[in-house]
Design a protein around this motif. Structure first.
Motif, PDB file in Angstrom:
ATOM      1  N   THR A   1      20.241  50.861  39.394  1.00 29.03           N
ATOM      2  CA  THR A   1      21.127  51.083  38.244  1.00 29.03           C
ATOM      3  C   THR A   1      22.321  51.946  38.619  1.00 29.03           C
ATOM      4  N   VAL A   2      22.073  53.072  39.320  1.00 27.87           N
ATOM      5  CA  VAL A   2      23.198  53.965  39.642  1.00 27.87           C
ATOM      6  C   VAL A   2      24.136  53.336  40.663  1.00 27.87           C
ATOM      7  N   THR A   3      23.603  52.473  41.527  1.00 25.72           N
ATOM      8  CA  THR A   3      24.478  51.766  42.465  1.00 25.72           C
ATOM      9  C   THR A   3      25.405  50.814  41.720  1.00 25.72           C
ATOM     10  N   ILE A   4      24.847  50.062  40.770  1.00 24.61           N
ATOM     11  CA  ILE A   4      25.650  49.110  39.994  1.00 24.61           C
ATOM     12  C   ILE A   4      26.679  49.845  39.146  1.00 24.61           C
ATOM     13  N   THR A   5      26.247  50.911  38.472  1.00 20.17           N
ATOM     14  CA  THR A   5      27.186  51.639  37.614  1.00 20.17           C
ATOM     15  C   THR A   5      28.272  52.329  38.447  1.00 20.17           C
ATOM     16  N   SER A   6      27.923  52.796  39.648  1.00 14.93           N
ATOM     17  CA  SER A   6      28.927  53.421  40.523  1.00 14.93           C
ATOM     18  C   SER A   6      29.967  52.396  40.951  1.00 14.93           C
ATOM     19  N   LEU A   7      29.516  51.198  41.332  1.00 14.92           N
ATOM     20  CA  LEU A   7      30.447  50.143  41.734  1.00 14.92           C
ATOM     21  C   LEU A   7      31.356  49.749  40.570  1.00 14.92           C
ATOM     22  N   HIS A   8      30.767  49.665  39.371  1.00 12.72           N
ATOM     23  CA  HIS A   8      31.566  49.307  38.191  1.00 12.72           C
ATOM     24  C   HIS A   8      32.600  50.396  37.897  1.00 12.72           C
ATOM     25  N   ALA A   9      32.188  51.662  37.989  1.00 11.21           N
ATOM     26  CA  ALA A   9      33.116  52.770  37.738  1.00 11.21           C
ATOM     27  C   ALA A   9      34.233  52.798  38.783  1.00 11.21           C
ATOM     28  N   ASN A  10      33.902  52.465  40.027  1.00 12.71           N
ATOM     29  CA  ASN A  10      34.924  52.423  41.081  1.00 12.71           C
ATOM     30  C   ASN A  10      35.944  51.328  40.820  1.00 12.71           C
ATOM     31  N   ARG A  11      35.474  50.154  40.360  1.00 12.51           N
ATOM     32  CA  ARG A  11      36.395  49.053  40.048  1.00 12.51           C
ATOM     33  C   ARG A  11      37.321  49.435  38.893  1.00 12.51           C
ATOM     34  N   ARG A  12      36.774  50.095  37.880  1.00 14.48           N
ATOM     35  CA  ARG A  12      37.600  50.516  36.749  1.00 14.48           C
ATOM     36  C   ARG A  12      38.632  51.555  37.187  1.00 14.48           C
ATOM     37  N   ALA A  13      38.220  52.476  38.049  1.00 14.50           N
ATOM     38  CA  ALA A  13      39.156  53.495  38.533  1.00 14.50           C
ATOM     39  C   ALA A  13      40.260  52.856  39.367  1.00 14.50           C
ATOM     40  N   ALA A  14      39.874  51.882  40.212  1.00 12.42           N
ATOM     41  CA  ALA A  14      40.878  51.192  41.030  1.00 12.42           C
ATOM     42  C   ALA A  14      41.848  50.417  40.148  1.00 12.42           C
ATOM     43  N   HIS A  15      41.329  49.793  39.077  1.00 12.94           N
ATOM     44  CA  HIS A  15      42.183  49.038  38.158  1.00 12.94           C
ATOM     45  C   HIS A  15      43.185  49.963  37.461  1.00 12.94           C
ATOM     46  N   ARG A  16      42.724  51.151  37.049  1.00  7.87           N
ATOM     47  CA  ARG A  16      43.624  52.119  36.410  1.00  7.87           C
ATOM     48  C   ARG A  16      44.696  52.587  37.382  1.00  7.87           C
ATOM     49  N   ASP A  17      44.307  52.777  38.646  1.00 10.92           N
ATOM     50  CA  ASP A  17      45.287  53.212  39.646  1.00 10.92           C
ATOM     51  C   ASP A  17      46.368  52.148  39.855  1.00 10.92           C
ATOM     52  N   VAL A  18      45.947  50.884  39.872  1.00 10.74           N
ATOM     53  CA  VAL A  18      46.905  49.788  40.037  1.00 10.74           C
ATOM     54  C   VAL A  18      47.867  49.744  38.852  1.00 10.74           C
ATOM     55  N   GLN A  19      47.333  49.946  37.655  1.00 13.07           N
ATOM     56  CA  GLN A  19      48.189  49.930  36.463  1.00 13.07           C
ATOM     57  C   GLN A  19      49.216  51.054  36.498  1.00 13.07           C
ATOM     58  N   ARG A  20      48.815  52.235  36.976  1.00 15.58           N
ATOM     59  CA  ARG A  20      49.755  53.352  37.052  1.00 15.58           C
ATOM     60  C   ARG A  20      50.892  53.055  37.994  1.00 15.58           C
ATOM     61  N   VAL A  21      50.585  52.310  39.070  1.00 16.87           N
ATOM     62  CA  VAL A  21      51.608  51.996  40.081  1.00 16.87           C
ATOM     63  C   VAL A  21      52.528  50.885  39.599  1.00 16.87           C
ATOM     64  N   THR A  22      51.960  49.865  38.942  1.00 15.85           N
ATOM     65  CA  THR A  22      52.753  48.678  38.589  1.00 15.85           C
ATOM     66  C   THR A  22      53.496  48.840  37.272  1.00 15.85           C
ATOM     67  N   VAL A  23      52.984  49.671  36.356  1.00 17.99           N
ATOM     68  CA  VAL A  23      53.635  49.817  35.053  1.00 17.99           C
ATOM     69  C   VAL A  23      54.600  51.000  35.138  1.00 17.99           C
ATOM     70  N   PRO A  24      55.936  50.741  34.991  1.00 16.93           N
ATOM     71  CA  PRO A  24      56.908  51.833  35.098  1.00 16.93           C
ATOM     72  C   PRO A  24      56.821  52.764  33.910  1.00 16.93           C
ATOM     73  N   PRO A  25      57.116  54.048  34.099  1.00 18.14           N
ATOM     74  CA  PRO A  25      57.056  54.984  32.974  1.00 18.14           C
ATOM     75  C   PRO A  25      58.126  54.675  31.938  1.00 18.14           C
ATOM     76  N   SER A  26      57.818  54.966  30.669  1.00 19.86           N
ATOM     77  CA  SER A  26      58.765  54.700  29.579  1.00 19.86           C
ATOM     78  C   SER A  26      59.898  55.717  29.597  1.00 19.86           C
ATOM     79  N   ASP A  27      61.101  55.221  29.323  1.00 22.43           N
ATOM     80  CA  ASP A  27      62.260  56.122  29.301  1.00 22.43           C
ATOM     81  C   ASP A  27      62.286  56.987  28.047  1.00 22.43           C
ATOM     82  N   GLY A  28      61.593  56.468  27.020  1.00 23.48           N
ATOM     83  CA  GLY A  28      61.616  57.217  25.771  1.00 23.48           C
ATOM     84  C   GLY A  28      60.686  58.374  25.796  1.00 23.48           C
TER      85      GLY A  28
END
Length: 343
Positions: free
Chosen positions: A316-343
């Motif tokens: 269980t902890v192996t699966i949940t760790s892998l899932h949490a890592n994928r979510r963290a990697a996805h958030r990191d990609v979004q931070r890089v690809t989505v430009p900050p708002s000027d407003g």
């Protein structure tokens, strides 16, 4: 005169370990450690292929040994061995976090890391042997030992879970280690590493090298690890021989596993959650074992059930760790690809 409840004498511990089996096992262990010393006499960087090869070898040994135990002593002894080995291996993986921090804190060169780990494993084996003998004596003296071991594990599980929920990171503070303070007080320490040497002559006096301090620090942490691991495996099997071999097999492969998991350890972010569940479960099992010896109507948890709980927790902890890592990697990609708002 009636015996107080909870202090009654336990039955003598049964063991599959005959003198011949003990001698053969200890002899084989000495040969493996001797081979490790020969292979590490010339410091070198451990490559992934080498580390994986040794890891597979040290994982195969307990699998084969478990088959031998099953053929020679029956299914129950074999299940006890495999369950105890899983407990010890999962705890040893968590210990690798601390070893990693120690090696980093002492700035141990990569080619000397395996020598530090090897000395640490030898120290751990010696300490486990002492704790196992003390545990066997305690269990033989009375059923109160089950209660004591159970309480220790439940308290440890609570601390691990609290730190995991808080997100507290494991840290190593060399300046707070009393053993290091004592060594520095009585002996000078060289400013740099001198290969694999632990002591050198400097200015007409013997001086320790930083490698010696790193080994002492690892040995000191081994004492803390033994306090948790030995009661945990006694919660699975009361056979001192099986307790010893599960510890030995889990520790033997630790050096190679360190280099395999060096880049993976930090990704097992939920490992401590699983360890807290495992230690807490075994602690409850030990308390129930004590209660069963006092009040026979109290249920006793079979070893096969313990094996199932441990496997489910680790999976269980192996699966949940892998899932949490994928979510963290996805958030990191979004931070890089989505430009900050000027407003």
């Amino acid at each position: 005169m009636p015996v107080p409840i909870g202090l009654m004498t336990a039955a003598p511990l049964e063991s599959i370990g005959s003198p011949q089996l003990w001698a053969t096992t200890v002899g084989g262990l000495a040969l493996l450690l001797g081979a490790d010393f020969v292979l590490t006499r010339r410091p070198h960087e451990v490559r992934m292929r080498e580390a994986v090869g040794w890891s597979v070898f040290y994982l195969t040994l307990p699998l084969l040994f478990g088959v031998y135990v099953w053929r020679a002593f029956g299914l129950q002894a074999s299940v006890g061995f495999y369950t105890g080995y899983l407990v010890e291996k999962s705890l040893s993986v968590d210990n690798l976090f601390v070893f990693m921090l120690l090696l980093s804190a002492f700035a141990v060169p990569g080619e000397l890391a395996q020598r530090v780990l090897l000395y640490g494993i030898i120290g751990a084996l010696a300490l486990r042997a002492i704790f196992i003998a003390l545990g066997a004596a305690a269990l033989a003296s009375g059923t109160w030992a089950f209660l004591l071991f159970g309480v220790i594990l439940i308290i440890t599980a609570g601390k691990i879970l609290r730190d995991a929920l808080r997100g507290t990171q494991q840290q190593v503070d060399i300046s707070s280690m009393r053993t290091i303070h004592v060594l520095r007080h009585f002996m000078p320490v060289t400013a740099d590493y001198r290969g694999s040497r632990l002591m050198v002559r400097q200015g007409g006096r013997l001086a320790l090298t930083p490698l010696a301090l790193a080994i002492v620090a690892v040995f000191a942490t081994d004492i803390v690890f033994a306090v948790d691991s030995v009661p945990a495996v006694y919660g699975v099997t009361e056979d001192p021989f099986l307790v010893f071999v599960t510890n030995a097999f889990a520790l033997l492969g630790l050096r190679a596993l360190y280099f395999v998991l060096l880049g993976v350890l930090e990704k097992l972010r939920h490992l401590n959650h699983g360890l807290s569940v495992i230690l807490g479960f075994i602690g409850v099992k030990l308390v129930l074992n004590w209660a069963h010896s006092v009040w026979p109507t109290v249920p006793d948890i079979p070893t096969l059930v313990s094996l199932g709980v441990i496997v489910v927790a680790l999976t269980t902890v192996t699966i949940t760790s892998l899932h949490a890592n994928r979510r963290a990697a996805h958030r990191d990609v979004q931070r890089v690809t989505v430009p900050p708002s000027d407003g």
